[in-house]
Design an enzyme around this catalytic site. Structure first.
Site, PDB file in Angstrom:
ATOM      1  N   ASP A  13       0.898  -1.272   0.073  1.00  0.00           N
ATOM      2  CA  ASP A  13       0.058  -0.013   0.157  1.00  0.00           C
ATOM      3  C   ASP A  13       0.827   1.221   0.097  1.00  0.00           C
ATOM      4  O   ASP A  13       2.215   1.041   0.458  1.00  0.00           O
ATOM      5  CB  ASP A  13      -0.993   0.027   1.117  1.00  0.00           C
ATOM      6  CG  ASP A  13      -1.822   1.366   1.298  1.00  0.00           C
ATOM      7  OD1 ASP A  13      -2.324   1.553   0.291  1.00  0.00           O
ATOM      8  OD2 ASP A  13      -2.129   1.583   2.487  1.00  0.00           O
ATOM      9  N   ASP A  15      -0.034   5.101   0.946  1.00  0.00           N
ATOM     10  CA  ASP A  15      -0.189   5.994   2.006  1.00  0.00           C
ATOM     11  C   ASP A  15      -0.522   5.333   3.313  1.00  0.00           C
ATOM     12  O   ASP A  15      -1.247   4.376   3.473  1.00  0.00           O
ATOM     13  CB  ASP A  15      -1.350   7.089   1.808  1.00  0.00           C
ATOM     14  CG  ASP A  15      -1.213   7.857   0.661  1.00  0.00           C
ATOM     15  OD1 ASP A  15      -0.230   8.635   0.530  1.00  0.00           O
ATOM     16  OD2 ASP A  15      -2.406   7.878  -0.336  1.00  0.00           O
ATOM     17  N   ASP A 171      -1.558  -1.018   5.800  1.00  0.00           N
ATOM     18  CA  ASP A 171      -1.816  -0.581   7.080  1.00  0.00           C
ATOM     19  C   ASP A 171      -3.654  -0.479   7.452  1.00  0.00           C
ATOM     20  O   ASP A 171      -3.793  -0.082   8.527  1.00  0.00           O
ATOM     21  CB  ASP A 171      -1.382   0.759   7.529  1.00  0.00           C
ATOM     22  CG  ASP A 171      -1.982   1.993   6.496  1.00  0.00           C
ATOM     23  OD1 ASP A 171      -2.279   1.553   5.373  1.00  0.00           O
ATOM     24  OD2 ASP A 171      -2.485   2.849   7.003  1.00  0.00           O
TER      25      ASP A 171
END
Length: 225
Positions: A13, A15, A171
């Site tokens: 991922d 950001d 995240d």
């Protein structure tokens, strides 16, 4: 006992996983608030929402605005953010060493994000990743986005490595859901952005890691099932 090795491919991922982009988004948010005569907000107020996209961030930036008003402000938000990309945010500590270690061990790495592809591609030169990232899939690249597995499957196909030989690091819970549906191993990046009350231990990731530097050790990566 079989020696631990890195996976053939690592997908990330963006950001909240590779990039601490919250400061760029904060600058965007405060420009919009200033234009409307609203006091600036603090980084800690916005940070938990960054991994959830523009609409979630606008909900934090303008909590009193209705859904229709927030939706109408999405193009403005993205336009301002485009001018702030790379001016404030940086890769998380340890990410540079992690990517270099993967490359030195012959691991292809790429990015699968829900951020619009054109914005994700603008970030790469700021980080020196434009010639190193093996694949980039954005939230609008395909007909589906995470938590659907299609973006992860497409990334694996483009780099020519089967899903079972890939590990996805993210995240947010939808990262782990997407990886599981794609038949990939997954790592929950605990250094990223989370709302109060979220429980990464309940996401079902194959591993959870506190800091990027831990992934310099091949034993931290979950083995192929």
């Amino acid at each position: 006992m079989t020696a631990s090795v890195f996976p053939k491919a690592a997908l990330f991922d963006l950001d909240g996983t590779l990039l601490d982009s919250a400061p760029d988004f904060l600058a965007t948010a405060n420009r919009m608030r200033e234009a409307r005569g609203v006091a600036p907000m603090a980084l800690d107020e916005l940070r938990p929402y960054v991994s959830r996209g523009a609409r979630a961030m606008l909900g934090a930036v303008f909590p009193d605005a209705g859904q229709a008003d927030r939706e109408a402000r999405v193009p403005e938000f993205l336009n301002i953010y485009q001018g702030e990309i790379g001016r404030h945010g940086l890769p998380f500590d340890g990410v540079a060493a992690l990517l270099e270690t993967l490359e030195n061990n012959g691991v292809a790495w790429g990015i699968v994000t829900n951020k619009p592809e054109y914005l994700a591609r603008e970030i790469l030169p700021h980080c020196g990743w434009e010639t190193r990232c093996a694949v980039l899939i954005g939230g609008d690249t395909l007909a589906e986005r995470k938590p659907h597995p299609l973006p992860l499957l497409a990334a694996a196909e483009r780099i020519g490595i089967g899903p079972a030989d890939c590990v996805y690091v993210g995240d947010d819970e939808r990262d782990i859901v997407a990886a599981r549906a794609a038949g990939m191993r997954s790592i929950a990046a605990l250094w990223g952005y989370r709302l109060d009350g979220e429980m990464p231990a309940e996401w079902g990731a194959d591993a959870a890691v506190e800091r990027p530097a831990q992934l310099l050790d091949a034993t931290a990566w979950p083995r192929r099932r």
